[in-house]
Write a protein that holds these residues in place. Structure first.
Motif, PDB file in Angstrom:
ATOM      1  N   ASN A 174     -10.197  10.338   9.453  1.00  0.00           N
ATOM      2  CA  ASN A 174      -9.511   9.072   9.756  1.00  0.00           C
ATOM      3  C   ASN A 174     -10.491   7.909   9.606  1.00  0.00           C
ATOM      4  O   ASN A 174     -11.274   7.600  10.492  1.00  0.00           O
ATOM      5  CB  ASN A 174      -8.941   9.111  11.179  1.00  0.00           C
ATOM      6  CG  ASN A 174      -8.105   7.872  11.479  1.00  0.00           C
ATOM      7  OD1 ASN A 174      -7.644   7.180  10.561  1.00  0.00           O
ATOM      8  ND2 ASN A 174      -7.902   7.583  12.764  1.00  0.00           N
ATOM      9  N   THR A 182     -11.352   3.770   8.828  1.00  0.00           N
ATOM     10  CA  THR A 182     -10.782   2.452   9.102  1.00  0.00           C
ATOM     11  C   THR A 182     -11.634   1.373   8.424  1.00  0.00           C
ATOM     12  O   THR A 182     -12.788   1.608   8.064  1.00  0.00           O
ATOM     13  CB  THR A 182     -10.736   2.171  10.625  1.00  0.00           C
ATOM     14  OG1 THR A 182     -12.063   2.264  11.160  1.00  0.00           O
ATOM     15  CG2 THR A 182      -9.815   3.145  11.348  1.00  0.00           C
ATOM     16  N   LYS A 223     -12.394   2.744   4.785  1.00  0.00           N
ATOM     17  CA  LYS A 223     -11.118   3.286   4.314  1.00  0.00           C
ATOM     18  C   LYS A 223     -10.787   2.743   2.917  1.00  0.00           C
ATOM     19  O   LYS A 223     -10.278   3.476   2.053  1.00  0.00           O
ATOM     20  CB  LYS A 223      -9.995   2.924   5.277  1.00  0.00           C
ATOM     21  CG  LYS A 223      -8.635   3.518   4.892  1.00  0.00           C
ATOM     22  CD  LYS A 223      -7.583   3.152   5.921  1.00  0.00           C
ATOM     23  CE  LYS A 223      -6.257   3.827   5.566  1.00  0.00           C
ATOM     24  NZ  LYS A 223      -5.775   3.499   4.224  1.00  0.00           N
ATOM     25  N   ASP A 252     -10.258   5.114  -0.250  1.00  0.00           N
ATOM     26  CA  ASP A 252      -9.012   5.083  -1.028  1.00  0.00           C
ATOM     27  C   ASP A 252      -9.287   4.810  -2.502  1.00  0.00           C
ATOM     28  O   ASP A 252      -8.621   5.372  -3.388  1.00  0.00           O
ATOM     29  CB  ASP A 252      -8.066   4.024  -0.468  1.00  0.00           C
ATOM     30  CG  ASP A 252      -7.526   4.399   0.908  1.00  0.00           C
ATOM     31  OD1 ASP A 252      -7.623   5.591   1.268  1.00  0.00           O
ATOM     32  OD2 ASP A 252      -7.009   3.511   1.603  1.00  0.00           O
ATOM     33  N   TYR A 283      -0.262  13.788   2.052  1.00  0.00           N
ATOM     34  CA  TYR A 283      -0.190  12.425   2.582  1.00  0.00           C
ATOM     35  C   TYR A 283       0.716  12.348   3.807  1.00  0.00           C
ATOM     36  O   TYR A 283       0.456  11.582   4.743  1.00  0.00           O
ATOM     37  CB  TYR A 283       0.286  11.461   1.493  1.00  0.00           C
ATOM     38  CG  TYR A 283      -0.819  11.082   0.532  1.00  0.00           C
ATOM     39  CD1 TYR A 283      -1.772  10.136   0.878  1.00  0.00           C
ATOM     40  CD2 TYR A 283      -0.927  11.699  -0.713  1.00  0.00           C
ATOM     41  CE1 TYR A 283      -2.805   9.801   0.013  1.00  0.00           C
ATOM     42  CE2 TYR A 283      -1.953  11.378  -1.591  1.00  0.00           C
ATOM     43  CZ  TYR A 283      -2.892  10.427  -1.213  1.00  0.00           C
ATOM     44  OH  TYR A 283      -3.915  10.102  -2.073  1.00  0.00           O
ATOM     45  N   GLN A 337       0.493   9.066   6.040  1.00  0.00           N
ATOM     46  CA  GLN A 337       0.413   7.954   5.094  1.00  0.00           C
ATOM     47  C   GLN A 337       1.405   8.175   3.959  1.00  0.00           C
ATOM     48  O   GLN A 337       1.760   9.316   3.637  1.00  0.00           O
ATOM     49  CB  GLN A 337      -1.006   7.847   4.506  1.00  0.00           C
ATOM     50  CG  GLN A 337      -2.077   7.451   5.510  1.00  0.00           C
ATOM     51  CD  GLN A 337      -3.436   7.296   4.851  1.00  0.00           C
ATOM     52  OE1 GLN A 337      -3.553   7.286   3.626  1.00  0.00           O
ATOM     53  NE2 GLN A 337      -4.480   7.177   5.665  1.00  0.00           N
ATOM     54  N   SER A 345       0.122   8.040  -2.243  1.00  0.00           N
ATOM     55  CA  SER A 345      -0.704   7.014  -2.874  1.00  0.00           C
ATOM     56  C   SER A 345      -0.083   6.527  -4.180  1.00  0.00           C
ATOM     57  O   SER A 345       0.556   7.286  -4.920  1.00  0.00           O
ATOM     58  CB  SER A 345      -2.104   7.576  -3.152  1.00  0.00           C
ATOM     59  OG  SER A 345      -2.881   6.655  -3.874  1.00  0.00           O
TER      60      SER A 345
END
Length: 275
Positions: free
Chosen positions: A149, A151, A155, A159, A180, A185, A188
């Motif tokens: 995880n 942030t 992140k 990504d 995902y 999430q 993508s």
């Protein structure tokens, strides 16, 4: 009578027909062996150049996985590059010795080629072990990176890395698009190739929605796609090593054959001249 006998005895005798036939046979067989040896050396040079190019490209690809994880495999590729260049030099030496009919150069060529064969066997074993080890490390790293995880800026960077992987290998998620949903999430955008490459935001959104509705996103997971590529590279290197071993073994036998035939041809020639 005496003059005729003296004149006949002073004339050089013609060499026996059997000796001449042997000399012609050795000359013809030597020429055939020389042509075959040069041809085999040319094939070895081409094979070495292809391997050199593959190793250079593979080195660049491995750097994308991180030099820390791929350090041993990168060293293996560098060793393969050096061995390929050495094989080119040794093959050129063999061609030169064959063309010049130099027995000493041919024996030197055989000695160097034997050393190179032993070196290539060790390189093949080392590269195979390193590549299989890289597969395990990379698989563990991908799993940890995908499900962690992140942030903030980290992140965004993560990504971007996964977008590049998914577009490059035409894959989605770790083992598929369902991953995902497992991390909470949406799928993508890079899983939908056409949407990801769209030039405008509106077109990108429409293509993305269509991709989700028709489930036309990439089906394969990135872990399998990357590991399959690494296995294919390992199989290629092993295949080249085995193929090179047979070609180089044939070259050594041909070089010894040519050298021995040259020595025999010299002996037969001296014997012919003597008569």
């Amino acid at each position: 009578m005496t003059n005729a006998w003296t004149q006949c005895s002073l004339e050089p005798q013609k060499p026996p027909s059997r000796t001449r036939r042997m000399f012609n046979y050795l000359h013809a067989s030597t020429q055939c062996a020389k042509v075959l040896l040069i041809s085999m050396n040319v094939i070895c040079i081409l094979l070495a150049l292809f391997t050199f190019g593959f190793a250079v490209v593979d080195t660049r690809i491995l750097k994308t996985y991180g030099e820390g994880q791929a350090a041993g495999t990168l060293v293996g590729d560098l060793v393969v590059i050096v061995a390929s260049l050495l094989l080119v030099c040794v093959a050129i030496l063999g061609c030169a010795g064959t063309i010049k009919n130099s027995i000493k150069i041919l024996y030197l060529y055989v000695s160097l080629l034997l050393i190179l064969v032993l070196l290539e066997i060790m390189i093949a074993i080392y590269v195979s072990l390193q590549r299989y080890g890289l597969q395990f490390m990379l698989s563990e790293s991908l799993r940890e990176d995908f499900f962690r995880n992140y942030t903030g800026e980290v992140k965004i960077t993560r990504d971007k890395v996964w977008d590049d992987l998914q577009i490059t290998y035409e894959c989605c998620g770790l083992n598929g698009a369902d991953d995902y949903a497992a991390i909470g999430q949406p799928i993508s955008l890079s899983c939908c190739q056409r949407a990801y490459r769209a030039r405008t935001a509106n077109a990108q959104q429409q293509m993305y929605n269509s991709c989700l509705q028709t489930a036309s996103y990439f089906r394969d997971g990135c872990e399998d796609a990357i590991l399959d590529m690494l296995r294919a590279d390992a199989d290629y290197l092993l295949g080249v090593a085995v193929l090179s071993f047979w070609f180089e073994s044939v070259c050594m036998l041909l070089a010894l054959l040519v050298a021995n035939q040259l020595k025999n041809a010299v002996s037969v020639y001296k014997h012919t001249v003597k008569y």
